[in-house]
Design a protein around this motif. Structure first.
Motif, mmCIF file in Angstrom:
data_model
loop_
_atom_site.group_PDB
_atom_site.id
_atom_site.type_symbol
_atom_site.label_atom_id
_atom_site.label_comp_id
_atom_site.label_asym_id
_atom_site.label_seq_id
_atom_site.Cartn_x
_atom_site.Cartn_y
_atom_site.Cartn_z
ATOM 1 N N ALA A 114 -12.885 20.943 -41.448
ATOM 2 C CA ALA A 114 -13.693 22.071 -40.984
ATOM 3 C C ALA A 114 -12.962 22.847 -39.886
ATOM 4 O O ALA A 114 -12.947 24.086 -39.883
ATOM 5 C CB ALA A 114 -15.047 21.574 -40.481
ATOM 6 N N LEU A 115 -12.336 22.111 -38.953
ATOM 7 C CA LEU A 115 -11.575 22.783 -37.901
ATOM 8 C C LEU A 115 -10.394 23.546 -38.494
ATOM 9 O O LEU A 115 -10.107 24.680 -38.095
ATOM 10 C CB LEU A 115 -11.079 21.762 -36.871
ATOM 11 N N ARG A 118 -11.487 26.851 -39.732
ATOM 12 C CA ARG A 118 -11.720 27.839 -38.665
ATOM 13 C C ARG A 118 -10.400 28.340 -38.097
ATOM 14 O O ARG A 118 -10.256 29.526 -37.762
ATOM 15 C CB ARG A 118 -12.583 27.224 -37.571
ATOM 16 N N SER A 121 -8.899 30.889 -40.342
ATOM 17 C CA SER A 121 -9.559 32.198 -40.268
ATOM 18 C C SER A 121 -8.992 33.068 -39.162
ATOM 19 O O SER A 121 -9.165 34.290 -39.184
ATOM 20 C CB SER A 121 -11.067 32.013 -40.065
ATOM 21 N N GLU A 175 -10.669 21.702 -30.547
ATOM 22 C CA GLU A 175 -10.481 23.145 -30.669
ATOM 23 C C GLU A 175 -9.448 23.650 -29.671
ATOM 24 O O GLU A 175 -8.613 24.507 -29.996
ATOM 25 C CB GLU A 175 -11.813 23.878 -30.470
ATOM 26 N N ARG A 217 -13.394 31.075 -29.982
ATOM 27 C CA ARG A 217 -13.556 31.521 -31.362
ATOM 28 C C ARG A 217 -13.634 30.336 -32.320
ATOM 29 O O ARG A 217 -14.301 30.411 -33.358
ATOM 30 C CB ARG A 217 -12.409 32.444 -31.754
ATOM 31 N N LEU A 218 -12.969 29.245 -31.973
ATOM 32 C CA LEU A 218 -13.003 28.057 -32.821
ATOM 33 C C LEU A 218 -14.242 27.206 -32.580
ATOM 34 O O LEU A 218 -14.441 26.191 -33.255
ATOM 35 C CB LEU A 218 -11.747 27.207 -32.589
ATOM 36 N N GLY A 219 -15.054 27.586 -31.592
ATOM 37 C CA GLY A 219 -16.280 26.847 -31.318
ATOM 38 C C GLY A 219 -16.110 25.718 -30.337
ATOM 39 O O GLY A 219 -16.939 24.798 -30.288
#
Length: 410
Positions: A114-115, A118, A121, A175, A217-219
Motif C-alpha cells: 500500500a505504501l 502511494r 503516485s 512514510e 502526502r504519503l499519509g
C-alpha cells in the motif's frame, strides 16, 4: 557602485561555475540589487588536469570502502543516504521480521505494498513537487532543480519497497523513510543528469521541508529523522561492513581518483604553482576597480579563499575593500605554516582589508579565524543542516548567507 568579485573553490569547472554564479547573482539581488557581481573563473587555466591521459595510474585498481557512524548525530541517516539513497530500505529488509497479519484475507493489500502504491503516485504525470508553488528563494530553486527527477525516483523507491519489504512487519514512520529515499534519489538523479563536477548545493532546511511535504502526502505522521538516524547508526556500528555494501561507496582507484582529481588536484597544483591563480584574481580586481570606480569585495569559496588571503597579504596595493571567505581553510593553513602569503607567527600586513569568514560547523573544510588572527577577522557561522560534503558545497544555496553578506557590504 559596489562590485563583488566571485572566486570559486577547488574542483569547479566552467559549467559548474556558471550555475554557481547564477545562484550567487540571484541571492545578492534579493538583498542588494545595487551590487554588481563580477566573475572570476580560473578552473580551466589554473586547475588540475591529467595532461597525459592518466598514464601514471597502476595497472590494477584498488577498491576502497568507508566505515564509521555516530549514533548520536541526527544527520547520520543523511550521510548514509548520500552514499546510497536506498540504504535505509535495504537495512530494514535485512532485519525486519515476517508480517504476522492474521493470515490470508482475500483483497487485502499488505501495508508495504500500500505504501509503495502511494509512493508511486508521487511520480504521476500531473503530480507537482509539494510546496514548489509556495516556496521562494533557495527552497523554490531546490524544488525546481529536482522536479524533473522526482517521478523516476519515486518509481525506483516504490519498486524497492515492494520487492524487499513486502511480507515483512510494518514499522513506525515508514512514510518518512520513503520520503527521505525519494528526495535523496531525486538529488542523485539530478546530479547525474547534469553531469556536474561538484555536488548539487542543497540547504538542509529546504531538503527537510520537502521531505516533510512528501511525508504528509504519503499519509505519515512523525516526520523527524532523529530516531531513524539512531536506528541506522546502531545497525552500522553493529556491522561496520554494511558501509561497504553500497555501490556508491565501493569504486576502483581510477574511478575514485577521476572523481576527486579536480578537487584535490587543484589544491596540490595551487600549492606548487599558485602564482598564476593569484595573478588572475589581481587582474580581475584591478579591471573591476578601473571600470566601476567603487568599492571592490572579494567573495571567495574554499581554495579561492586561500588564494585571496595569500594575494592580499602579498600585494600592498590590491584595491580590495572587503574580503568574504566562505568555507575557507586559510586559518588552518596559517596554523600549520602552509600559507604562501604570510608565515606562521607573522601578523597580517596593515594593508590587509576587513575580513569576514563564513563557516558551518559540520563543514570539515571550513575553519575559524578569530583566534588565529585576533582583531583582523570576524567569523560568521551559518547552519546548512547538511552532513559533509554538502556542508561544504551548499553555502550559496543558503538564503540567510546573503543577508549576512549584505550586512557587511560597503
Amino acid at each position: 557602485m559596489t562590485s563583488v568579485v566571485f572566486v570559486h573553490g577547488t574542483g569547479v569547472r566552467e559549467d559548474s561555475y556558471r550555475a554557481s554564479y547564477g545562484r550567487v547573482s540571484r541571492g545578492l539581488k534579493r538583498v542588494r540589487p545595487d551590487v554588481r557581481l563580477v566573475p572570476c573563473y580560473w578552473g580551466d587555466t589554473h586547475g588540475a588536469h591529467l595532461a597525459l591521459g592518466g598514464v601514471s595510474y597502476p595497472e590494477r585498481d584498488q577498491d576502497r570502502a568507508l566505515s564509521g557512524a555516530d549514533a548520536d548525530d541526527p544527520l547520520t541517516v543523511w550521510a548514509l543516504l548520500e552514499q546510497d539513497p536506498l540504504a535505509e530500505i535495504g537495512l530494514l529488509a535485512d532485519s525486519a521480521p515476517p508480517y504476522e497479519g492474521g493470515g490470508f484475507v482475500p483483497g487485502r493489500v499488505s501495508p508495504w505494498d500500500a505504501l509503495a502504491g502511494r509512493v508511486r503516485s508521487l511520480g504521476a504525470a500531473d503530480a507537482q513537487v509539494p510546496g514548489a508553488a509556495e516556496a521562494d528563494g533557495s527552497a523554490h530553486e531546490f524544488a525546481a532543480e529536482i522536479s524533473g527527477q522526482l517521478g523516476a525516483a519515486a518509481g525506483q523507491v516504490a519498486a524497492e519497497i515492494s520487492m524487499r519489504l513486502s511480507g515483512t512487519a510494518p514499522v513506525p514512520d515508514a512514510e518518512a523513510m520513503a520520503a527521505r529515499a525519494v528526495v535523496a534519489l531525486a538529488v542523485r538523479l539530478a546530479e547525474n543528469a547534469q553531469d556536474a563536477e561538484e555536488a548539487l548545493p542543497v540547504d538542509g532546511a529546504d531538503r527537510d521541508a520537502l521531505v516533510d511535504a512528501l511525508t504528509d502526502r504519503l499519509g505519515g505522521g512523525d516526520r523527524g529523522a532523529k530516531a531513524a538516524a539512531k536506528w541506522t547508526a546502531s545497525r552500522l556500528l553493529a556491522d561496520p561492513f554494511l558501509w561497504g555494501i553500497s555501490p556508491g561507496v565501493q569504486a576502483g582507484r581510477r574511478r575514485m581518483t577521476g572523481k576527486i582529481l579536480p578537487g584535490s588536484g587543484d589544491i596540490l597544483r595551487y600549492q606548487g604553482r599558485g602564482a598564476g591563480l593569484r595573478a588572475r584574481i589581481a587582474d580581475i580586481v584591478a579591471l573591476t576597480r578601473e571600470q566601476d570606480g567603487g568599492p571592490v569585495v572579494l567573495l571567495a569559496h574554499s581554495l579561492g579563499g586561500i588564494a585571496s588571503v595569500d594575494l592580499l597579504a602579498m600585494e600592498p596595493a590590491h584595491g580590495v575593500d572587503l574580503l568574504v571567505t566562505v568555507g575557507s581553510q586559510a586559518p588552518f593553513l596559517y596554523e600549520i605554516d602552509a600559507l604562501t602569503g604570510v608565515r606562521r607567527g607573522d601578523e597580517l600586513p596593515a594593508t590587509f582589508p576587513r575580513w569576514v569568514n563564513v563557516y558551518d560547523r559540520r563543514d570539515l573544510l571550513g575553519f575559524v579565524g578569530e583566534r588565529v588572527f585576533p582583531g583582523r577577522v570576524t567569523d560568521a557561522r551559518v547552519d546548512l543542516r547538511q552532513p559533509f560534503p554538502r556542508s561544504h558545497t551548499g553555502y550559496f544555496a543558503h538564503g540567510p548567507l546573503y543577508e549576512r553578506i549584505a550586512a557587511e557590504l560597503p
